[in-house]
Design an enzyme around this catalytic site. Structure first.
Site, short mmCIF file in Angstrom:
data_model
loop_
_atom_site.label_atom_id
_atom_site.label_comp_id
_atom_site.label_asym_id
_atom_site.label_seq_id
_atom_site.Cartn_x
_atom_site.Cartn_y
_atom_site.Cartn_z
N TYR A 187 0.93 -1.20 -0.14
CA TYR A 187 -0.07 0.12 0.17
C TYR A 187 0.80 1.36 0.13
O TYR A 187 0.29 2.32 0.14
CB TYR A 187 -1.01 0.04 1.11
N LYS A 193 3.67 -14.30 5.94
CA LYS A 193 3.58 -15.18 4.81
C LYS A 193 5.16 -15.45 4.52
O LYS A 193 5.56 -15.09 3.40
CB LYS A 193 3.13 -14.89 3.42
N ASP A 198 -2.52 -17.57 5.11
CA ASP A 198 -3.53 -18.65 4.61
C ASP A 198 -4.28 -19.47 5.51
O ASP A 198 -5.42 -19.71 5.55
CB ASP A 198 -3.05 -19.46 3.38
N ASP A 238 -5.59 -5.46 5.71
CA ASP A 238 -6.88 -5.19 5.23
C ASP A 238 -7.77 -6.11 4.89
O ASP A 238 -8.92 -5.93 5.21
CB ASP A 238 -6.46 -4.40 3.94
#
Ligand code: NAD
Length: 359
Positions: free
Chosen positions: A123, A190, A224, A248
């Site tokens: 972002y 991740k 995930d 987000d």
């Protein structure tokens, strides 16, 4: 007397911020509001969607209550909301997801807080458009440095994650946990794939967690897997801390776990400045209809009261909202068993019911 910047915003913003303002005033906390416009109203009046006086007012008062803002394409900003967060370095985005009895929701025992890093990651707004000369140059540089092939017709977005910002957000999460009697912080990442960005975030989290060992539990989850666990057993989680993009997504997922956008409050917090706003947007189709649910904005105002150390008023306001929702009578259409329920009340009338419980 607290001086607070009030930004009504676009669409349903003026209606829900008015409801929240009236609720704050009903707690008897003394507030002097400084109302300034950003968004369409500001664009119409001054030709700027984010006039300087808005940022100046927030900087001066240090606290703002903000309605949602629509950013028209071509106004020089990707998003006014992101610009406010970046310019004021509101690095922590706080989004509690708590179940209130009476809300239509799949889960009943959820009370978690999503803490999202707000200043960097994908972002950051560093993007290279497909086909442009600078993009081709960058692709050539990357191929030279990494010996990896990037397709010539690619667009590129950069994901910067720093040690500084990672440590800062994780420390914020632990301090939040301590101040709010929370028990556990889960870092979400991740790092198995993005070793130098998410890996760095995770390393920073582990380092900061050491300072809180014995006080607040710490655990790690891959994003995930986190999604699956949140859907299967959301009650297992307490505070989540995440880089910007995952934050987000997971904060919307978490809002969905407890009944959706109508009841999801939020805050953007920096070193000295904080801006409180609902998770939802301007819902333009309901503009001026006295239909939108004011709960998310009123709960954001309750977070604001807590932030300005009016804890008792914050608690009273949250309890008043919870009572009105659990009774199920004076609530907006989205909190009724069916959306076309003729007994649904308007934005103003729901706020009136909350205010009656504060008197
Ligand atoms: P949205 O949240 O405005 O609306 C999505 C849908 O959710 C609405 O159509 C409505 O059905 C429902 N909804 C949202 N808030 C509600 C409420 N308080 N009560 C009852 N129902 C409610 O999302 P969107 O349609 O993606 O965005 C509309 C505009 O708002 C866009 O221009 C977007 O950029 C802007 N936006 C601003 C912010 C912000 O200022 N922080 C956040 C999100 C979106």
């Amino acid at each position: 007397m607290h001086k607070i910047t009030l930004i009504p915003g676009d669409g349903i913003g003026p209606e829900v911020t008015r409801a929240a303002r009236r609720c704050v005033e009903a707690t008897a906390v003394k507030v002097e509001w400084e109302e300034v416009n950003a968004g369409q109203a500001a664009l119409d009046a001054s030709g700027s969607i984010l006039p300087d006086n808005v940022l100046a007012s927030i900087r001066k008062n240090k606290v703002a209550l903000k309605g949602p803002i629509v950013t028209p394409i071509g106004e020089g900003f990707r998003s006014v909301n992101v610009a406010i967060r970046q310019v004021l370095d509101l690095y922590a985005c706080l989004r509690p997801a708590k179940y209130y009895p009476g809300v239509k929701s799949r889960y009943k025992d959820v009370d978690l807080v999503v803490i999202r890093e707000n200043s960097e990651d994908l972002y950051a707004g560093i993007e290279f458009e497909e086909g442009r000369p600078e993009t081709k140059k960058l692709i050539a540089e990357i191929e030279k440095a990494t010996l990896k092939k990037i397709r010539a017709d690619s667009g590129i977005s950069i994901k910067p994650i720093s040690k500084y910002a990672s440590e800062r957000i994780v420390r914020f999460a632990f301090e939040y946990a301590i101040k709010n009697n929370r028990k556990k912080v889960t870092v979400v990442h991740k790092a198995n794939i993005m070793k130098f960005t998410d890996g760095l975030f995770l390393k920073a989290a582990r380092k900061v967690a050491e300072d809180y060992s014995g006080k607040i539990a710490f655990e790690e989850a891959i994003v995930d897997n986190m999604c699956m666990q949140l859907v299967q057993k959301p009650h297992n989680f307490d505070c989540l801390v995440l880089p910007n993009l995952y934050g987000d997504i997971i904060s919307d997922l978490s809002a969905g776990l407890v009944g959706g956008l109508g009841v999801a409050p939020g805050a953007n917090i920096g070193e000295n400045i904080a801006v409180f706003e609902a998770v939802h947007g301007a819902a333009p189709k309901y503009k001026g209809m006295n239909k939108a649910n004011p709960t998310a904005m009123i709960l954001s105002a309750s977070l604001m009261l807590k932030h300005i150390q009016e804890d008792k008023a914050a608690q009273r306001l949250e309890s008043a909202v919870a009572q009105v929702i659990s009774e199920g009578r004076d609530v907006t259409y989205d909190l009724k068993p069916a959306p076309n329920d003729p007994t649904a009340v308007g934005t103003k009338e729901m706020a009136d019911a909350i205010i009656r419980r504060l008197k």
